[in-house]
Enzyme design. Sequence first.
Site, PDB file in Angstrom:
ATOM      1  N   LYS A   1       0.841  -1.207   0.000  1.00 24.38           N
ATOM      2  CA  LYS A   1       0.000   0.000   0.000  1.00 24.38           C
ATOM      3  C   LYS A   1       0.871   1.250   0.000  1.00 24.38           C
ATOM      4  O   LYS A   1       0.670   2.165  -0.802  1.00 24.38           O
ATOM      5  CB  LYS A   1      -0.893   0.018   1.238  1.00 24.38           C
ATOM      6  CG  LYS A   1      -1.553   1.353   1.509  1.00 24.38           C
ATOM      7  CD  LYS A   1      -2.428   1.372   2.735  1.00 24.38           C
ATOM      8  CE  LYS A   1      -1.673   1.614   4.008  1.00 24.38           C
ATOM      9  NZ  LYS A   1      -1.385   3.020   4.346  1.00 24.38           N
ATOM     10  N   ASN A   2       1.871   1.283   0.890  1.00 22.45           N
ATOM     11  CA  ASN A   2       2.639   2.522   1.064  1.00 22.45           C
ATOM     12  C   ASN A   2       3.651   2.754  -0.041  1.00 22.45           C
ATOM     13  O   ASN A   2       4.242   3.827  -0.131  1.00 22.45           O
ATOM     14  CB  ASN A   2       3.298   2.548   2.442  1.00 22.45           C
ATOM     15  CG  ASN A   2       2.263   2.736   3.533  1.00 22.45           C
ATOM     16  OD1 ASN A   2       1.101   3.024   3.251  1.00 22.45           O
ATOM     17  ND2 ASN A   2       2.650   2.523   4.775  1.00 22.45           N
TER      18      ASN A   2
ATOM     19  N   CYS B   1      -4.870  12.771  11.996  1.00 27.28           N
ATOM     20  CA  CYS B   1      -5.622  11.512  11.931  1.00 27.28           C
ATOM     21  C   CYS B   1      -5.549  10.899  13.323  1.00 27.28           C
ATOM     22  O   CYS B   1      -4.998  11.475  14.256  1.00 27.28           O
ATOM     23  CB  CYS B   1      -5.051  10.587  10.870  1.00 27.28           C
ATOM     24  SG  CYS B   1      -3.557   9.760  11.395  1.00 27.28           S
TER      25      CYS B   1
ATOM     26  N   ARG C   1       0.134  14.728  12.491  1.00 30.91           N
ATOM     27  CA  ARG C   1       0.675  14.492  11.145  1.00 30.91           C
ATOM     28  C   ARG C   1       0.941  15.794  10.373  1.00 30.91           C
ATOM     29  O   ARG C   1       0.377  16.038   9.322  1.00 30.91           O
ATOM     30  CB  ARG C   1      -0.259  13.597  10.335  1.00 30.91           C
ATOM     31  CG  ARG C   1      -0.750  12.338  10.984  1.00 30.91           C
ATOM     32  CD  ARG C   1       0.278  11.243  11.143  1.00 30.91           C
ATOM     33  NE  ARG C   1       0.700  10.654   9.889  1.00 30.91           N
ATOM     34  CZ  ARG C   1       0.093   9.651   9.278  1.00 30.91           C
ATOM     35  NH1 ARG C   1      -1.022   9.168   9.766  1.00 30.91           N
ATOM     36  NH2 ARG C   1       0.572   9.133   8.161  1.00 30.91           N
TER      37      ARG C   1
ATOM     38  N   ASP D   1       4.659   0.885  11.919  1.00 30.37           N
ATOM     39  CA  ASP D   1       3.452   0.220  11.409  1.00 30.37           C
ATOM     40  C   ASP D   1       3.343  -1.223  11.871  1.00 30.37           C
ATOM     41  O   ASP D   1       2.333  -1.870  11.618  1.00 30.37           O
ATOM     42  CB  ASP D   1       3.431   0.250   9.878  1.00 30.37           C
ATOM     43  CG  ASP D   1       3.222   1.654   9.361  1.00 30.37           C
ATOM     44  OD1 ASP D   1       3.378   1.866   8.151  1.00 30.37           O
ATOM     45  OD2 ASP D   1       2.919   2.542  10.172  1.00 30.37           O
TER      46      ASP D   1
ATOM     47  N   ARG E   1      -8.510  -0.345   4.389  1.00 34.42           N
ATOM     48  CA  ARG E   1      -7.560   0.627   3.831  1.00 34.42           C
ATOM     49  C   ARG E   1      -6.194  -0.001   3.584  1.00 34.42           C
ATOM     50  O   ARG E   1      -5.405   0.497   2.795  1.00 34.42           O
ATOM     51  CB  ARG E   1      -7.391   1.799   4.800  1.00 34.42           C
ATOM     52  CG  ARG E   1      -8.685   2.519   5.108  1.00 34.42           C
ATOM     53  CD  ARG E   1      -8.439   3.789   5.814  1.00 34.42           C
ATOM     54  NE  ARG E   1      -7.605   4.666   4.967  1.00 34.42           N
ATOM     55  CZ  ARG E   1      -7.462   5.962   5.210  1.00 34.42           C
ATOM     56  NH1 ARG E   1      -8.057   6.517   6.244  1.00 34.42           N
ATOM     57  NH2 ARG E   1      -6.709   6.705   4.436  1.00 34.42           N
TER      58      ARG E   1
HETATM   59  C1  EPZ Z   1       4.238   7.068   6.167  1.00 37.32           C
HETATM   60  O1  EPZ Z   1       3.482   8.125   6.747  1.00 37.32           O
HETATM   61  C2  EPZ Z   1       3.292   5.878   6.086  1.00 37.32           C
HETATM   62  N1  EPZ Z   1       2.163   6.196   5.223  1.00 37.32           N
HETATM   63  C3  EPZ Z   1       2.800   5.509   7.486  1.00 37.32           C
HETATM   64  O2  EPZ Z   1       1.999   4.337   7.369  1.00 37.32           O
HETATM   65  C4  EPZ Z   1       4.006   5.195   8.361  1.00 37.32           C
HETATM   66  O3  EPZ Z   1       3.563   4.936   9.669  1.00 37.32           O
HETATM   67  C5  EPZ Z   1       4.983   6.384   8.361  1.00 37.32           C
HETATM   68  O4  EPZ Z   1       5.351   6.716   7.000  1.00 37.32           O
HETATM   69  C6  EPZ Z   1       6.257   6.090   9.136  1.00 37.32           C
HETATM   70  O5  EPZ Z   1       6.889   4.968   8.600  1.00 37.32           O
HETATM   71  C7  EPZ Z   1       2.312   6.127   3.874  1.00 37.32           C
HETATM   72  O6  EPZ Z   1       3.381   5.821   3.370  1.00 37.32           O
HETATM   73  C8  EPZ Z   1       1.104   6.446   3.046  1.00 37.32           C
HETATM   74  P1  EPZ Z   1       6.405  10.370   8.267  1.00 37.32           P
HETATM   75  P2  EPZ Z   1       4.109   9.627   6.765  1.00 37.32           P
HETATM   76  O7  EPZ Z   1       6.364  11.631   7.485  1.00 37.32           O
HETATM   77  O8  EPZ Z   1       4.908   9.847   5.547  1.00 37.32           O
HETATM   78  C9  EPZ Z   1       6.605  13.745  11.599  1.00 37.32           C
HETATM   79  C10 EPZ Z   1       0.153   2.971   7.724  1.00 37.32           C
HETATM   80  O9  EPZ Z   1      -0.304   2.463   8.763  1.00 37.32           O
HETATM   81  N2  EPZ Z   1       6.491  14.686  10.468  1.00 37.32           N
HETATM   82  O10 EPZ Z   1       7.577   9.446   8.084  1.00 37.32           O
HETATM   83  O11 EPZ Z   1       3.017  10.564   7.081  1.00 37.32           O
HETATM   84  C11 EPZ Z   1       5.337  12.935  11.811  1.00 37.32           C
HETATM   85  O12 EPZ Z   1       4.422  13.654  12.630  1.00 37.32           O
HETATM   86  C12 EPZ Z   1       0.609   4.414   7.734  1.00 37.32           C
HETATM   87  O13 EPZ Z   1       0.314   2.368   6.634  1.00 37.32           O
HETATM   88  C13 EPZ Z   1       6.645  16.047  10.705  1.00 37.32           C
HETATM   89  O14 EPZ Z   1       6.866  16.475  11.837  1.00 37.32           O
HETATM   90  O15 EPZ Z   1       5.079   9.527   8.026  1.00 37.32           O
HETATM   91  C14 EPZ Z   1       5.841  11.694  12.479  1.00 37.32           C
HETATM   92  O16 EPZ Z   1       6.012  11.954  13.855  1.00 37.32           O
HETATM   93  C15 EPZ Z   1       0.372   5.076   9.083  1.00 37.32           C
HETATM   94  N3  EPZ Z   1       6.536  16.905   9.663  1.00 37.32           N
HETATM   95  C16 EPZ Z   1       7.228  11.494  11.854  1.00 37.32           C
HETATM   96  O17 EPZ Z   1       7.584  12.764  11.268  1.00 37.32           O
HETATM   97  C17 EPZ Z   1       6.295  16.471   8.381  1.00 37.32           C
HETATM   98  O18 EPZ Z   1       6.232  17.310   7.461  1.00 37.32           O
HETATM   99  C18 EPZ Z   1       7.273  10.449  10.745  1.00 37.32           C
HETATM  100  O19 EPZ Z   1       6.244  10.749   9.823  1.00 37.32           O
HETATM  101  C19 EPZ Z   1       6.142  15.086   8.160  1.00 37.32           C
HETATM  102  C20 EPZ Z   1       6.246  14.209   9.220  1.00 37.32           C
END
Ligand code: EPZ
Length: 427
Positions: free
Chosen positions: A22-23, A123, A128, A313, A405
């Site tokens: 998915k990701n 969410c 996020r 995850d 999802r």
């Molecule tokens: C991706 O989300 C995945 N989703 C998530 O999977 C996964 O948990 C996550 O990466 C971490 O591996 C998809 O790929 C669609 P991040 P993403 O940006 O990109 C902070 C699932 O269950 N952050 O790596 O949104 C954020 O708050 C989903 O399949 C900022 O502060 O995750 C978090 O604490 C859930 N500012 C950390 O970084 C930003 O601009 C990591 O988030 C972006 C993120």
Amino acid sequence: MDKIIIEGGKRLSGTIPISGAKNAALTLIPCALLTEEPLTLRNLPRLADIDGFQHLMNQFGITTSIQGTRPEDFGRVMTLEAPRITSTVAPYELVRKMRASILVLGPMLARMGEATVSLPGGCAIGNRPIDLHLKAIEAFGAEIELAQGYVRARAPDGGLPGGEFDFPVVSVGATENALMAAVLANGTSRLFNAAREPEIVDLCNLLVAMGAQIEGIGTSDVTIHGVRRLHGATYRVMADRIEAGSYACAAAITGGDVLLEGAKAEEMQATLHALRNIGIHVESEAKGVRVGANGRLRAVNLSTAPYPGLATDMQAQLMALLTRAEGTSVLTETIFENRYMHVPELNRMGANIETSGRTAIVHGVERLTGAEVMATDLRASMSLVIAGLAAEGQTQVRRLYHLDRGYERLEEKLALVGAQVERIGDE
Ligand code: EPZ
């Protein structure tokens, strides 16, 4: 809304086909914006989020067609064609349903010189933010404006010049947006402390197949040499390492023996290492990853981290497994601020878990008992299914749309290996 009914206590045995990731799919699909030529993606999982992204791409004037797979097959082939883009706006009513829509920002800006995307909002697992997405493309020369709940990004006339960005926090999505913005820039761009998840490697491999020039793929120091245009491609989405890890936990908690067909051990080393420490037998085979358990589980301490660390995850699913371990496990969730919503529901099934901030203490128990439980987010829902498979009696997991999802035809896959599981409509 549907629910799933599980009669616990069945030992899982056999083969589960693992679907496309998915990701990975959610960042490969928007690459169609980067070329006027057809992009064909194979092994796309049949998931609600993929359908949602297809609809969003249609919103931009991109035609999409699904080919050649029988209804009983897992996965789909989708061809996306974007000879011209009729809208550069990703509207609120679509983005609010699927926050991964933010991943159109980079490619739309690269192709059209502008993009207007609704802010995705938070969410269940955290607020996020997308500040790193915006800072990265600003570093590449974009002008960013936030107004009325939308991000408006604009490139200088003639396109993005490119630039350098050092991520203060590892971010999967921000790395993906930055990569897709940089591939058509006028110059060279560099990312430092970039995310290294296998899904990012899959994205880079597709972009290179389309003619992009990227160095340092799979490392945290990536250089992108902008090219004038990209061509179409046909590309097979990688296997879903999180789906595979989830079913590994399901097999383990039932004392089962399951082949995760199509899973790649090298992409899920941290999860397999945790399972081995818990006492699960894990073997990489030609067809996938085999997981075997004899029923005895050892408590372990786990902490999530960016790849190659243990995937956040996988936290909820491993916690479900550890509710039945001998001893006390300490889990630390370092990525998201609110990713323990599965805990109260697991405790209603007889688990004994305490949480304090980012830490969860799991005291192993002899038995879990089936209950009516409520799904709250994607991976929390799967942890309830895993617990239900081992619980005595019947478990009903409600609000299945959370599961739909991220898990393609979950009940069919579990039934393939002997689970007694049924999906029914809920009121
Ligand atoms: C991706 O989300 C995945 N989703 C998530 O999977 C996964 O948990 C996550 O990466 C971490 O591996 C998809 O790929 C669609 P991040 P993403 O940006 O990109 C902070 C699932 O269950 N952050 O790596 O949104 C954020 O708050 C989903 O399949 C900022 O502060 O995750 C978090 O604490 C859930 N500012 C950390 O970084 C930003 O601009 C990591 O988030 C972006 C993120």
